[in-house]
Design an enzyme around this catalytic site. Sequence first.
Site, PDB file in Angstrom:
ATOM      1  N   CYS A   1       6.331  -3.796  -6.810  1.00 29.10           N
ATOM      2  CA  CYS A   1       6.675  -2.890  -5.711  1.00 29.10           C
ATOM      3  C   CYS A   1       8.183  -2.808  -5.671  1.00 29.10           C
ATOM      4  O   CYS A   1       8.850  -3.711  -5.183  1.00 29.10           O
ATOM      5  CB  CYS A   1       6.127  -3.354  -4.372  1.00 29.10           C
TER       6      CYS A   1
ATOM      7  N   CYS B   1       8.527  -1.640   3.446  1.00 29.89           N
ATOM      8  CA  CYS B   1       7.346  -1.358   2.632  1.00 29.89           C
ATOM      9  C   CYS B   1       6.104  -1.092   3.473  1.00 29.89           C
ATOM     10  O   CYS B   1       5.903  -1.718   4.504  1.00 29.89           O
ATOM     11  CB  CYS B   1       7.095  -2.559   1.723  1.00 29.89           C
TER      12      CYS B   1
ATOM     13  N   SER C   1       9.096  -8.939  -5.588  1.00 27.68           N
ATOM     14  CA  SER C   1       9.346  -8.149  -6.805  1.00 27.68           C
ATOM     15  C   SER C   1      10.795  -8.278  -7.259  1.00 27.68           C
ATOM     16  O   SER C   1      11.110  -7.945  -8.404  1.00 27.68           O
ATOM     17  CB  SER C   1       8.952  -6.684  -6.606  1.00 27.68           C
TER      18      SER C   1
ATOM     19  N   CYS D   1      10.237  -2.596  -2.359  1.00 30.13           N
ATOM     20  CA  CYS D   1      10.540  -3.934  -1.850  1.00 30.13           C
ATOM     21  C   CYS D   1      11.674  -4.573  -2.641  1.00 30.13           C
ATOM     22  O   CYS D   1      12.579  -5.172  -2.077  1.00 30.13           O
ATOM     23  CB  CYS D   1       9.309  -4.833  -1.955  1.00 30.13           C
TER      24      CYS D   1
ATOM     25  N   HIS E   1       6.957  -8.992   5.825  1.00 32.64           N
ATOM     26  CA  HIS E   1       8.348  -8.821   6.259  1.00 32.64           C
ATOM     27  C   HIS E   1       8.483  -9.131   7.748  1.00 32.64           C
ATOM     28  O   HIS E   1       9.460  -9.742   8.177  1.00 32.64           O
ATOM     29  CB  HIS E   1       8.842  -7.406   5.939  1.00 32.64           C
TER      30      HIS E   1
ATOM     31  N   GLU F   1       5.018   3.621  -4.231  1.00 32.70           N
ATOM     32  CA  GLU F   1       6.426   3.852  -3.898  1.00 32.70           C
ATOM     33  C   GLU F   1       7.360   3.002  -4.767  1.00 32.70           C
ATOM     34  O   GLU F   1       7.021   1.897  -5.157  1.00 32.70           O
ATOM     35  CB  GLU F   1       6.630   3.480  -2.425  1.00 32.70           C
TER      36      GLU F   1
ATOM     37  N   CYS G   1       3.237  -4.267   2.124  1.00 30.99           N
ATOM     38  CA  CYS G   1       3.336  -5.665   2.559  1.00 30.99           C
ATOM     39  C   CYS G   1       4.157  -5.816   3.833  1.00 30.99           C
ATOM     40  O   CYS G   1       4.908  -6.771   3.964  1.00 30.99           O
ATOM     41  CB  CYS G   1       3.944  -6.505   1.451  1.00 30.99           C
TER      42      CYS G   1
ATOM     43  N   ARG H   1       2.622 -10.194  -3.061  1.00 29.16           N
ATOM     44  CA  ARG H   1       3.224 -10.253  -4.402  1.00 29.16           C
ATOM     45  C   ARG H   1       4.076 -11.477  -4.655  1.00 29.16           C
ATOM     46  O   ARG H   1       4.656 -11.616  -5.725  1.00 29.16           O
ATOM     47  CB  ARG H   1       4.032  -8.976  -4.655  1.00 29.16           C
TER      48      ARG H   1
HETATM   49 NI1  NFE Z   1       6.388  -3.424  -1.246  1.00 24.31          NI
HETATM   50 FE1  NFE Z   1       6.164  -6.694  -1.067  1.00 24.31          FE
HETATM   51  C1  NFE Z   1       4.711  -7.704  -1.365  1.00 24.31           C
HETATM   52  C2  NFE Z   1       7.233  -7.922  -0.293  1.00 24.31           C
HETATM   53  S1  NFE Z   1       7.033  -6.948  -2.826  1.00 24.31           S
HETATM   54  S2  NFE Z   1       5.010  -4.876  -1.623  1.00 24.31           S
HETATM   55  O1  NFE Z   1       3.767  -8.168  -1.564  1.00 24.31           O
HETATM   56  O2  NFE Z   1       7.909  -8.601   0.258  1.00 24.31           O
HETATM   57  O3  NFE Z   1       7.679  -7.424  -3.848  1.00 24.31           O
END
Ligand code: NFE
Length: 498
Positions: free
Chosen positions: A492, A60, A448, A495, A67, A13, A63, A425
């Site tokens: 990602c 996301c 990211s 994200c 969050h 994605e 991950c 990440r």
């Molecule tokens: Ni959508 Fe995430 C991770 C977060 S990304 S994957 O790992 O927060 O940058």
Amino acid sequence: MAKLVLDPLTRIEGHLRIDVRTEQGKVAEAWSKGEMFRGFESILSGRDPFDAPVITQRICGVCPVSHAVASCLAVEGALGITPSRNGRLLRSLTLGANFLQSHILHFYQLAALDFVDVKKILAYQGKDPVLKEVKAWASQELASNRVLPLAPFLPRIPGDYAADTDWNIGALTHYLEALEVRQEAHRMAAIFGGKMPHTASLVPGGVTCGVDVEEVENFRSRLRLVSRFIENVYIPDVLLAARHYSGYADIGKGVGRFLSYGVFEESRGIYLPSGTVANGRYASLDSSKITEELAFSRYEGDTAHPSMGSTVPQSGKADAYTWIKAPRYAGEAFEVGPLARILVAYHQGMPEVRTEVDGLLAATGLKAAQLDSVLGRHAARALEARLVARRMETWLDELEPGKASVTPYEFQADGQGEGLTEAPRGALGHWLKVEKGRISHYQSVVPSTWNFSPRSSETSPGPVEAALLDTPIEPANEGMEVARVVRSFDPCIACAIH
Ligand code: NFE
Ligand code: MG
């Protein structure tokens, strides 16, 4: 001088576009571009703070647990809630399971196809029923008139794939095995998380499920399956890739500054430490030094700390070339992610990380400075998977069956909080303000976003933009070198732009 555009570069994605300008066969300049805006931070405004972990997980599917943890920590900070001991451990177990699935997914499903020539399956002569089936399927697909035959393996960038038939077929076998192992890791996360990809049980104060001995052992048996794969397949594959593609230990050197917020709450303290590393020196983290800069990002406003900043889109902004902001620490770009966590822990002196890294250097013959590279990022991710999987056993041992997993609390209507954790990440922070029982301010700064940030000034590229500089480009490869550098960061963009 030539320009090369790779768009989209992501296999998950989000739409990452990378533009590079080459000069004399090398990248002379690079631009990282997030190609969409979503607006999660605005969605959170005016909501009940307890909705934050539910909503932010939807940023996301790869991950989500990070969050959830970041928003639980932010809400706990704002409203004065102390999570229970069981709750901290259960969060770390669920987050750990999510790290394992994400790292395995990245190496096999998202990155390996840049190195492995899957077409070699056509030369398979063995008796393995699954591989015979894959071979038959591949021949049929390639002979068909389908628009995209052999998806998701094709289309691909031409590249310079390793020639060794056995190695390629072996790697393809592991690609298929990784899909099964990843499911196990998802099942683990669902044991205490209720379901995946978005958990139902992580809340401010802990986790809304009890600790039941049967579930603990269910989790443990799956963890052992995943660990076995990490030890017997994932780590050996990374070492083999390092041998086949040894040049990538000297490609993809980034900004040389690394940052980690620290992650995995334990019964006391956290497992992987927070801090920064610059010029090979460790320093403790001061989160007041974090800012988001906007010179080249399509947002209104000026540089601000995320507790004060805003995310207001401005589509026609002059000079802006991306929907990703530019997070900076003390005004400078920092790389985040598994390599950053490993280097922060290494330079902080964490014994088990020193042992693992020194072992890796001995096994590969790499020098410490070569960790800052494409291969270094893949290796750090694999070592981290091993370290986390091992540590998860101790969290299981420390759980207290029958004791509460969530702390009761008095609801406070006002407060301000900062939730700092790590996602697979890299560094993940959520900042919120609660007024009269509602969210009045919410900002997240995502891994990211750090790595794929644009310039903060003409002379200060983002980490991936910097890592691409001087990458040798072979025209016949059509940008594969760029793809390999970029994907070592595990982008990602869903994200990054959130
Ligand atoms: Ni959508 Fe995430 C991770 C977060 S990304 S994957 O790992 O927060 O940058
Ligand atoms: Mg943000």
